[in-house]
Scaffold this motif. Structure first.
Motif, PDB file in Angstrom:
ATOM      1  N   ARG A 389       0.847  -1.195   0.000  1.00  0.00           N
ATOM      2  CA  ARG A 389       0.000   0.000   0.000  1.00  0.00           C
ATOM      3  C   ARG A 389       0.887   1.251   0.000  1.00  0.00           C
ATOM      4  O   ARG A 389       1.028   1.930   1.026  1.00  0.00           O
ATOM      5  N   THR A 392       0.446   7.521  -1.870  1.00  0.00           N
ATOM      6  CA  THR A 392       0.192   7.999  -3.227  1.00  0.00           C
ATOM      7  C   THR A 392      -0.136   9.490  -3.216  1.00  0.00           C
ATOM      8  O   THR A 392      -0.862   9.963  -2.341  1.00  0.00           O
ATOM      9  N   GLU A 406      -9.201   9.532  -5.937  1.00  0.00           N
ATOM     10  CA  GLU A 406      -9.257   9.359  -4.482  1.00  0.00           C
ATOM     11  C   GLU A 406     -10.097   8.142  -4.118  1.00  0.00           C
ATOM     12  O   GLU A 406      -9.748   7.379  -3.204  1.00  0.00           O
ATOM     13  N   TYR A 408     -10.542   5.569  -6.042  1.00  0.00           N
ATOM     14  CA  TYR A 408      -9.721   4.417  -6.438  1.00  0.00           C
ATOM     15  C   TYR A 408      -8.755   4.040  -5.313  1.00  0.00           C
ATOM     16  O   TYR A 408      -8.636   2.870  -4.933  1.00  0.00           O
ATOM     17  N   CYS A 409      -8.060   5.035  -4.790  1.00  0.00           N
ATOM     18  CA  CYS A 409      -7.095   4.780  -3.726  1.00  0.00           C
ATOM     19  C   CYS A 409      -7.781   4.232  -2.472  1.00  0.00           C
ATOM     20  O   CYS A 409      -7.271   3.313  -1.817  1.00  0.00           O
ATOM     21  N   THR A 410      -8.937   4.799  -2.153  1.00  0.00           N
ATOM     22  CA  THR A 410      -9.667   4.346  -0.966  1.00  0.00           C
ATOM     23  C   THR A 410     -10.061   2.883  -1.100  1.00  0.00           C
ATOM     24  O   THR A 410      -9.874   2.078  -0.182  1.00  0.00           O
ATOM     25  N   ARG A 412      -8.675   0.657  -2.916  1.00  0.00           N
ATOM     26  CA  ARG A 412      -7.500  -0.214  -2.982  1.00  0.00           C
ATOM     27  C   ARG A 412      -6.674  -0.159  -1.698  1.00  0.00           C
ATOM     28  O   ARG A 412      -5.638  -0.792  -1.605  1.00  0.00           O
ATOM     29  N   LEU A 414      -5.014   2.383  -0.531  1.00  0.00           N
ATOM     30  CA  LEU A 414      -3.805   3.186  -0.693  1.00  0.00           C
ATOM     31  C   LEU A 414      -3.945   4.500   0.064  1.00  0.00           C
ATOM     32  O   LEU A 414      -4.855   5.283  -0.214  1.00  0.00           O
ATOM     33  N   TYR A 416      -3.343   8.320   0.628  1.00  0.00           N
ATOM     34  CA  TYR A 416      -3.077   9.281  -0.437  1.00  0.00           C
ATOM     35  C   TYR A 416      -3.097  10.716   0.075  1.00  0.00           C
ATOM     36  O   TYR A 416      -3.679  11.039   1.126  1.00  0.00           O
TER      37      TYR A 416
END
Length: 536
Positions: A389, A392, A406, A408-410, A412, A414, A416
């Protein structure tokens, strides 16, 4: 797949029924390069074929134009709509094998000629006269309504063009040709350098392993491309740029690789049908590339190898065959994700252009980075990261796009940070990296998995205050001056031009995505750099 086929049929029916309006519409002439034409077609091919397991042929684009003709003046939208049905028709009738698209400019005759050839099923001689008629289908079970070739002919006529079937043979494939007349050329002041001269760190000779099959192979196409660009054939591997094609027989492939000296670079082309077998190949001196294979794909591949050899080779640069133990991490040069996952939930087989990029699948792709102070053999690209993780940084001036990434990152997992312009991104990056460096220095047990520094950046290009190219340059300069480990930087932009791609690459970008980004494709590329991504 049925929904996608139905959409295509409906669009073709609408175009045919509204043909009088289309024919009367104003043409939009402008100057374009053949690279732009390839990208236009490649984008549309990806929309049609991405994730569709029915289509496993490899697509190869080549150019054969007058050296001094840099651009042509044409309506690229109509040109695309003429050529796309020809290419899609070949793909649909070539379940295995190759489809080649060759664009030729005859400046003296003011003609653009595009040949589309495949190694597919072929067309019986009794059916060849009717294939351009509306609703005619040679194979009643094939996708579509039998309008593709009809529309190709109609669109061609709008820009002084015509389409014909040159030849076809059952079991051996077909050859279609589109000819466009009254095409004006934009001439350059001097002929461009051949790639063999331009990339003078590469060996000037090439050695090609025998084709996997008896028919024309991808390595044959690449060999022809290199020869047209100043390279010469060699009968031996020694002091040669080696090219080969990945086949389904892994033992045979390993046998071929064992013959390549560790101090030489080889380019291995991966057919779509074999991608799943070559996603995690780790040979140090092999450059893996998967299709569709655009001209820009090979330019980028050769440039990356050239830059690496130039930065690590001790002999003078004028000695192209003197290689000093280059180590090349497997990469993919296709970089061109085309459509959003929400539009069509499909798997991630796609042109990337860069590639990818595109283009691009689960093979490592990154920018060349060889610290000069390192004396041991360095890799062509930064080493992969173990963090599942990575922190990002998302940079985009569009609030909607920012929110999408955002989310997407949440989803996955990640962590950010977000910035709405390049200047803000550089400020956030600087502050966060300094804090992370200070924290890691105070922790004697440094663990990359718990590294809190920014390791991944999603960078837009067109932004106010400070654009993505300038921000990328500043970030790379900060990393160098502070001896920070390079973050992986993915450009994500709505602009798709050779100039933007070159600028992004020169600034230090590792990947180039065209919005809207394919989510599954993005997952796949992130996993190239962070193998533990998704499993942590």
């Amino acid at each position: 797949m049925a929904g996608r086929d139905l959409t295509s049929i409906i669009n073709n029916l609408i175009a045919l029924n509204k043909w009088s309006d289309i024919a009367m519409a104003e043409r939009h002439y402008a100057t374009h390069t053949l690279d732009e034409l390839e990208t236009e077609i490649g984008n549309e091919i990806a929309k049609v074929t991405m994730g569709d397991t029915r289509y496993k042929c490899s697509i190869f684009f080549t150019q054969d134009s007058a050296p001094v003709c840099e651009k042509i003046c044409i309506d690229i939208g109509v040109l695309r709509d003429t050529l796309l049905p020809l290419v899609i028709n070949s793909i649909q009738h070539t379940p295995q094998g190759n489809v080649s698209v060759t664009a030729s400019i005859q400046a003296d005759r003011k003609q653009l000629i595009v040949d589309v050839e495949d190694t597919g099923r072929g067309i019986h001689v009794n059916d060849q006269q009717r294939i351009f008629e509306a609703y005619e289908k040679v194979d009643p079970h094939s996708a579509g309504a039998g309008l593709g070739l009809t529309l190709a002919s109609k669109f061609a006529s709008l820009i002084h063009g015509s389409v014909e079937l040159v030849s076809s043979e059952i079991g051996r494939g077909s050859h279609f040709r589109a000819i466009f007349r009254e095409v004006e050329c934009d001439f350059s002041s001097q002929p461009p350098q051949s790639l063999a001269v331009k990339f003078d760190s590469l060996p000037s000779r090439l050695f090609k392993f025998p084709a996997v099959s008896g028919s024309s192979s991808l390595s044959d196409y690449l060999a022809s491309f290199l020869i047209r660009n100043g390279f010469t054939r060699s009968g031996t591997i020694e002091n040669s740029l080696v090219i080969l094609e990945a086949g389904h027989d892994m033992e045979e492939h390993r046998e071929s690789l064992s013959q390549i000296p560790s101090d030489q670079v080889a380019i291995c082309l991966v057919p779509i049908s074999e991608e799943k077998h070559f996603l995690q190949q780790t040979e140090d001196n092999i450059l893996y590339i998967n299709g569709p294979f655009l001209t820009s794909t090979f330019h980028s591949a050769l440039k990356k190898v050239h830059d690496f050899l130039k930065s690590t080779s001790k002999p003078p640069l004028h000695e192209p065959n003197a290689l000093e133990k280059p180590i090349v991490t497997p990469i993919t040069i296709q970089k061109n994700p085309i459509t959003d996952e929400s539009a069509a939930p499909v798997s991630s087989t796609i042109i990337t252009n860069h590639i990818s990029t595109n283009t691009t699948n689960s093979l490592t792709q990154a920018d060349i980075s060889v610290p000069v102070e390192i004396q041991i053999p360095s890799t062509l690209h930064p080493p992969l990261r173990t963090s599942p993780r990575p922190m990002t940084l998302i940079v985009d001036d569009n609030a909607v796009n920012l929110r999408v990434m955002e989310t997407y990152c949440t989803k996955r997992g990640l962590p950010y940070l977000s910035a709405m312009n390049g200047r803000q991104a550089v400020e956030i990056f600087t502050k966060h990296q300094k804090q992370s460096t200070s924290s890691s220095n105070s922790n004697s047990a440094s663990d990359e998995i718990t590294d809190s520094s920014i390791q991944l950046i999603f960078m837009d290009l067109q932004m106010p205050v400070c654009g993505g190219i300038e921000a990328t340059q500043q970030i790379r300069a900060l990393e160098k001056s502070n001896n920070w480990r390079n973050a992986f930087l993915f450009v994500m932009t709505g602009q798709d031009s050779s100039a933007d791609r070159n600028a992004a690459e020169e600034a230090g970008a590792d990947e180039y995505f065209v919005k809207p980004v394919v989510i599954k494709q993005l997952d796949r590329v992130v996993r190239q750099y962070f193998p533990a991504f998704g499993s942590g």
